[in-house]
Motif scaffolding. Structure first.
Motif, PDB file in Angstrom:
ATOM      1  N   GLN A  52      13.215  87.063  31.361  1.00 56.12           N
ATOM      2  CA  GLN A  52      12.394  85.955  30.882  1.00 56.12           C
ATOM      3  C   GLN A  52      10.934  86.186  31.272  1.00 56.12           C
ATOM      4  O   GLN A  52      10.326  85.361  31.955  1.00 56.12           O
ATOM      5  N   PHE A  53      10.394  87.291  30.793  1.00 52.17           N
ATOM      6  CA  PHE A  53       8.989  87.585  31.036  1.00 52.17           C
ATOM      7  C   PHE A  53       8.226  87.393  29.735  1.00 52.17           C
ATOM      8  O   PHE A  53       8.742  87.680  28.652  1.00 52.17           O
ATOM      9  N   TYR A  54       6.963  86.932  29.860  1.00 51.48           N
ATOM     10  CA  TYR A  54       6.207  86.527  28.683  1.00 51.48           C
ATOM     11  C   TYR A  54       4.817  87.165  28.623  1.00 51.48           C
ATOM     12  O   TYR A  54       4.133  87.296  29.642  1.00 51.48           O
ATOM     13  N   ASN A  55       4.416  87.532  27.402  1.00 50.58           N
ATOM     14  CA  ASN A  55       3.032  87.928  27.135  1.00 50.58           C
ATOM     15  C   ASN A  55       2.288  86.728  26.538  1.00 50.58           C
ATOM     16  O   ASN A  55       2.737  85.583  26.681  1.00 50.58           O
ATOM     17  N   GLY A  69      -5.391  89.528  35.333  1.00 53.04           N
ATOM     18  CA  GLY A  69      -4.617  88.529  36.055  1.00 53.04           C
ATOM     19  C   GLY A  69      -5.037  87.110  35.745  1.00 53.04           C
ATOM     20  O   GLY A  69      -4.532  86.165  36.357  1.00 53.04           O
ATOM     21  N   LEU A  70      -5.940  86.939  34.776  1.00 55.26           N
ATOM     22  CA  LEU A  70      -6.397  85.613  34.367  1.00 55.26           C
ATOM     23  C   LEU A  70      -5.796  85.237  33.026  1.00 55.26           C
ATOM     24  O   LEU A  70      -5.233  86.087  32.320  1.00 55.26           O
ATOM     25  N   LEU A 412       2.196  87.192  32.123  1.00 61.10           N
ATOM     26  CA  LEU A 412       1.264  88.273  32.403  1.00 61.10           C
ATOM     27  C   LEU A 412       0.381  88.014  33.615  1.00 61.10           C
ATOM     28  O   LEU A 412       0.023  88.950  34.333  1.00 61.10           O
ATOM     29  N   THR A 413       0.005  86.778  33.855  1.00 60.96           N
ATOM     30  CA  THR A 413      -0.854  86.481  34.998  1.00 60.96           C
ATOM     31  C   THR A 413      -0.200  86.816  36.331  1.00 60.96           C
ATOM     32  O   THR A 413      -0.883  86.858  37.361  1.00 60.96           O
ATOM     33  N   GLY A 441      -1.772  83.488  39.011  1.00 59.96           N
ATOM     34  CA  GLY A 441      -0.379  83.917  39.029  1.00 59.96           C
ATOM     35  C   GLY A 441       0.187  84.093  40.427  1.00 59.96           C
ATOM     36  O   GLY A 441      -0.493  83.871  41.437  1.00 59.96           O
ATOM     37  N   VAL A 442       1.444  84.498  40.474  1.00 58.25           N
ATOM     38  CA  VAL A 442       2.153  84.716  41.741  1.00 58.25           C
ATOM     39  C   VAL A 442       2.730  86.123  41.747  1.00 58.25           C
ATOM     40  O   VAL A 442       3.017  86.711  40.704  1.00 58.25           O
TER      41      VAL A 442
END
Length: 540
Positions: A52-55, A69-70, A412-413, A441-442
């Protein structure tokens, strides 16, 4: 960010970041595809696959977010690389962000980039948004976006343009990216400094350009048609755990005919075969980079990240004379003629057979629907089909859970914080005396090692399309349409809109989205369009 005692005793890892262009969620083998991607699949065997990763749904904003990272709105590149004027986005990476290359170079890393940049609205004259001025010691690739694989425009070595006429007769962009990235990795390993290599393919973005040898390997592989292949992909996803058994799975796109009803099956198969050949070529190029890491003895100490910039692309290229002529006139995308001097054949039409250098075609909505199995919608939308990407992270010496799946949602962040956590570096806090935004992000590193995954909300906006995910709940809408609410824990394919029965949740999540949008500088879509119209040339 200070590494713990266990990490401090290790040498700092190298980082290789590999990005595919316009590739759907299920195209690689380890996410259910039948195309054949053994090198990418090998990364999954030695690393972790995220389910469950998103662009961010589009090429340029995904690149901006991936490298800084923004959120893309903070970087100046929220749509594409056109300057929309004072009321819109500038379309170039601004000075109010730092790339991960800048951060790692400041930390003593050697940095290189090979492939597609697509973060500058100035594609011919070097400016402050070019890769050579945003942290990369070396660059070889294209400044612009989509282009020919045989005759790419905006191709540069550093800041020096490379003429189409100077390319080798056997030139093929994907192969050249792989060869040059591998050479860069070998040189960096010999330098005995940690290195960061960004490898950004254009494959399998249109145009459908493929080498005959790659086409030969995939012929016949899709003869069962998109309906049966979609069913088979879903089954492989279920068996591998990529798609949960209790999740509903989207049916065929209602705008796509059933395969038996398709009148041009032979031509449709040609389109998918060319697309698959491009994916195969990319996998071969990835293998070349992996071999360079092995030959240099640094594979174990290298964090390798592989993902795609958006979901499968349903964009059609019109073969109508007026539209095709307008496209031919864009010299920053399409060369003036084929290598043999013949005119370019542009558009999706059964009388234009894809694959060769004199064509500009795309594979269309039906095959994109297959690429995005088990989701609906495509690149540009922030429904799952537009933003879900395969993400594989391999780092043999990094104590990752090799061969495992990571289910908690991330976007992505979270990648820059993960990389900085792995190498023990802090983000840059200022540029030329100006304070830079903190990273939203984390780090995923602890979760990749089998530990705790940080629960955090995820946000999107692209060309007016909006979404927020809070835990298992996702609120999403298309431009100014009504909000839709989905429970992704049981309905990852967004088939059952629950907004009518959860009005308070919709209201609360919509408020969160607006607060986020205000904080990162999302510009209302109508304002962007008004500013763009003012920038357009006025008729005489």
């Amino acid at each position: 960010m200070v590494p713990d005692a266990r990490d401090a005793a290790r040498p700092r890892p190298n980082v290789v970041l590999i990005l595919a262009d316009d590739m759907g969620f299920s195209d690689v083998g380890c996410y259910g595809g039948e195309i054949g991607t053994p090198n990418i699949d090998s990364l999954a065997e030695s690393g972790v696959r995220c389910t469950q990763f998103y662009n961010t749904a589009r090429c340029s904003p995904s690149r901006a977010s991936l490298l800084t990272g923004l959120h893309p709105h903070q970087t100046g590149v929220a749509e594409l690389v056109d300057n929309d004027g004072p009321g819109g986005y500038p379309g170039s990476l601004n000075e109010r962000c730092a790339t991960v290359a800048e951060v790692l170079r400041a930390a003593g890393y050697r940095t290189s980039m090979t492939g597609k940049w697509h973060l500058s609205n100035e594609r011919e004259q070097p400016d402050a948004s070019w890769p050579t001025r945003r942290g990369f010691d070396s660059f070889w690739g294209t400044i612009g976006g989509a282009g020919s694989y045989f005759q790419p425009t905006t191709l540069h070595d550093g800041e020096t343009p490379i003429r189409i006429d100077d390319l080798d007769p056997d030139f093929y962009y994907t192969d050249e990216i792989g060869a040059r990235a591998a050479a860069s990795v070998s040189a960096a390993a010999a330098d005995q400094r940690p290195f960061f290599a960004y490898v950004a393919f254009t494959a399998p973005h249109w145009p459908l350009h493929a080498k005959e040898s790659d086409l030969a390997e995939v012929r016949g592989r899709f003869d069962a048609g998109w309906d049966e292949l979609r069913r088979q992909r879903r089954q492989r996803q279920l068996e591998s755990g990529i798609c949960c058994e209790d999740a509903t799975v989207d049916d065929r796109d209602p705008e796509v005919p059933a395969w038996p009803d398709e009148p041009d099956q032979a031509w449709q198969l040609e389109r998918m075969e060319a697309y698959a050949a491009q994916v195969r070529a990319m996998d071969r190029a990835v293998g070349r980079v992996l071999q360079a890491l092995d030959d240099s003895g640094v594979r174990d100490q290298t964090m390798i990240i592989f993902l795609s910039d958006n979901g499968g692309c349903a964009e059609g290229l019109s073969a109508e004379p007026e539209a095709a002529q307008r496209f031919r006139g864009n010299r920053l995308i399409i060369p003036p003629s084929a290598p043999d001097g013949s005119p370019m054949k542009v558009g999706n039409s059964p009388d234009i057979h894809p694959g060769t250098a004199d064509t500009y075609t795309s594979y269309g909505r039906a095959w994109a629907n297959l690429s995005n199995t088990p989701f609906r919608l495509y690149k540009r939308w922030v429904h799952e089909g537009g933003i879900a990407t395969p993400l594989i992270i391999s780092w043999p010496a990094g104590e990752l859970r090799a061969g495992s799946l990571l289910d908690p949602p991330h976007q992505l962040t979270d990648l820059v914080p993960t990389v900085l956590d792995a190498v023990g570096a802090d983000p840059l806090t200022e540029r030329d005396g100006r304070q830079l935004p903190s990273l939203p992000g984390v780090s995923m590193l602890d979760a990749l090692r089998g530990g705790y995954a940080v629960d955090h909300d995820l946000y999107w906006e692209h060309i007016g399309n909006q979404a927020v995910r809070c835990g298992r709940w996702k609120l999403v809408r298309e431009d100014d349409g009504p909000w839709e609410l989905y429970d992704l824990g049981s309905d990852r394919s967004e088939r059952h809109d629950l907004s009518a029965s959860h009005t308070e949740r919709v209201r609360a999540m919509a408020t969160r989205w607006q607060q986020w949008a205000d904080s990162v500088g999302v510009i209302p879509r109508d304002q962007v369009l008004e500013s763009r119209a003012r920038m357009a040339p006025q008729p005489l």
